[in-house]
Design an enzyme around this catalytic site. Structure first.
Site, short mmCIF file in Angstrom:
data_model
loop_
_atom_site.label_atom_id
_atom_site.label_comp_id
_atom_site.label_asym_id
_atom_site.label_seq_id
_atom_site.Cartn_x
_atom_site.Cartn_y
_atom_site.Cartn_z
N HIS A 160 0.86 -1.17 0.00
CA HIS A 160 0.00 0.00 0.00
C HIS A 160 0.90 1.22 0.00
O HIS A 160 1.76 1.37 0.86
CB HIS A 160 -0.92 0.01 1.22
CG HIS A 160 -1.86 1.18 1.19
ND1 HIS A 160 -3.11 1.11 0.62
CD2 HIS A 160 -1.71 2.46 1.60
CE1 HIS A 160 -3.69 2.29 0.70
NE2 HIS A 160 -2.86 3.13 1.29
N CYS A 161 0.71 2.09 -0.98
CA CYS A 161 1.61 3.22 -1.14
C CYS A 161 0.91 4.50 -0.66
O CYS A 161 -0.13 4.87 -1.21
CB CYS A 161 2.03 3.36 -2.59
SG CYS A 161 3.01 4.83 -2.90
N ILE A 162 1.49 5.15 0.37
CA ILE A 162 0.83 6.34 0.90
C ILE A 162 1.01 7.54 -0.02
O ILE A 162 0.24 8.49 0.05
CB ILE A 162 1.32 6.67 2.34
CG1 ILE A 162 2.84 6.73 2.39
CG2 ILE A 162 0.80 5.64 3.33
CD1 ILE A 162 3.37 7.15 3.75
N ASN A 199 -3.14 4.60 -2.44
CA ASN A 199 -3.77 3.45 -3.08
C ASN A 199 -2.81 2.27 -2.96
O ASN A 199 -1.63 2.46 -2.65
CB ASN A 199 -4.02 3.78 -4.57
CG ASN A 199 -5.05 2.86 -5.20
OD1 ASN A 199 -5.60 1.98 -4.54
ND2 ASN A 199 -5.31 3.08 -6.47
#
Ligand SMILES: [Zn+2]
Ligand SMILES: [Zn+2]
Length: 418
Positions: free
Chosen positions: A186-188, A192
């Site tokens: 999960h990429c902040i 997303n």
């Protein structure tokens, strides 16, 4: 003389370094390096000492309060970091471009406009796209993407939140509140998940951002160097013929004259290696046929193996498949020929999970087990960039017994999207 600039550069360097340690320090590849040690000190030992101090001073009220805020920040989808990223891009462009504009020639202008626009486009594409949500409706399709490898993904495991079988390579994201196909992480920054359906956008975001900061660094230094040459005609960018202190003083002077261009150039110069590093890491994962999530699982396996708790044996491809938990057909060209299991007592596995045939062989090293998801760099890359692509069936070259039959489904060229 260049006090404030030096401080800004130092602050950026320190932030970049800690960001690097935070993102890379937990990776198995760096576990036994100073980066890994620093990561443990920063994220385990220091928080641990603060917690025990807080326990003594406030009976843990401060930790509970911090944990609650951290939980809200980390466990819900909110665009805080993405907004920071957009601001960083936009403010830098706003600082750099107006004073630089009159100094640019036509081709530099064209390159600058293109490179400025691309990261926004791919940021939007990564953030707004479906990373590969697994829903009730598309579940049966998702099951056909990858076969279980019986090493890091086994059939029959369910997601407790989504109440459905976990397809191979998927993972539940507690922030997105969905199971994600081929979940990477999960990429902040994009708010997303990076998964099966958007990892190509994520790679392009990294590539275009790295290109932008690289070009800005180059352009910034050559524009400033051009301005110096107006005053000192003998000037060259690497400064031959000048002493260190003259060289430093000349740069300090031009950075003060052109603060806006200078500050952004320094920022870009310091962050560029970081972004290329991140892109390089993701290309390495593709080369190795794995994902960030799976590399953690492989890392754990390496430890279990070194301790002597890992066993493998053959899995015949004509074995009876339980169709209720394992897809009979996938678009992947190969199937697992091995099952790898861990035991608690260091004895060969027994019980209902211990399927397969032949004797159990103890596995000591990762290279002794096959990675089913590694088809070679170009096919792995194809799988990233063309997520609807179906591969041709392959026979294992390593397979010893020629009498094996494989469920042949002919030549698969395209798998329909859900
Ligand atoms: Zn789930
Ligand atoms: Zn997510």
């Amino acid at each position: 003389m260049m006090g404030p600039l030096k401080i800004i550069a130092l602050v950026i360097l320190v932030i970049s370094f800690f960001t690097f340690v935070t993102f890379f320090g937990r990776l198995p590849a760096l576990r036994n390096t100073p980066i890994g040690t620093l990561h443990r000190i920063l994220w385990l030992h220091i928080p641990g000492s603060i917690r025990s101090l807080d326990q003594r001073l406030t009976q843990g009220r401060l930790s509970a309060w911090t944990a609650k805020i951290a939980h809200t920040l980390w466990n819900d989808r909110h665009p805080l970091v993405m907004i920071f990223f957009i601001l960083l891009l936009s403010v830098s462009e706003f600082l750099f471009l107006p004073p630089a504009w009159p100094l640019l020639n036509t081709s530099q202008t064209a390159i600058a406009i293109t490179l400025v626009l691309l990261p926004y486009i791919f940021l939007y594409a990564s953030a707004a796209s479906d990373p590969g949500y697994i829903t009730q409706e598309n579940h049966s399709h998702q099951m056909t993407l990858y076969p279980y490898d019986f090493t890091i993904f086994y059939p029959g495991q369910s997601c407790h939140t989504c109440r459905q079988l976990k397809p191979a390579r998927s993972k539940h994201c507690s922030i997105c509140k969905h199971c994600i196909a081929k979940m990477d992480h999960h990429c902040i920054f994009i708010n997303n998940c990076v998964g099966y359906r958007n990892q190509h956008y994520f790679l392009l975001l990294l590539f275009t951002t790295a290109s932008l900061t690289t070009y800005a660094t180059y352009l910034g230094f050559s524009l400033l160097s051009g301005q110096i040459r107006k005053e000192i005609p003998a000037w060259k960018i690497w400064g031959p013929g000048f002493s260190w202190s003259e060289y430093g003083n000349i740069w300090a002077w031009v950075l003060q004259e052109y603060t806006r261009i200078g500050a952004v150039t320094l920022l870009c110069g310091l962050t560029t290696p970081l972004i290329w590093g991140l892109l390089g890491y993701h290309l390495y994962l593709i080369w190795a046929g794995t994902t960030t999530n799976e590399s953690m699982k492989w890392g754990d396996w390496a430890y279990e193996m070194a301790d002597g708790y890992a066993f493998k044996r053959e899995l015949s491809s004509d074995r009876h498949k339980d169709e209720t938990i394992e897809p009979v057909w996938t678009r992947w060209p190969v199937e697992s020929e091995q099952i790898v299991l861990r035991t608690d007592d260091g004895m060969p596995p027994t019980g209902p999970d211990a399927i397969g045939e032949g004797t159990w062989e103890r596995v000591w090293k990762l290279k002794d087990v096959e990675n089913l998801y590694d088809l070679g760099f170009w096919d792995n890359l194809t799988d990233v960039f063309r997520p609807r692509y179906g591969f041709r069936r392959r026979e294992h070259s390593s397979s010893g017994s020629g009498s094996r039959s494989r469920p042949s489904s002919g030549d698969v060229t395209s798998v329909a999207p859900p």
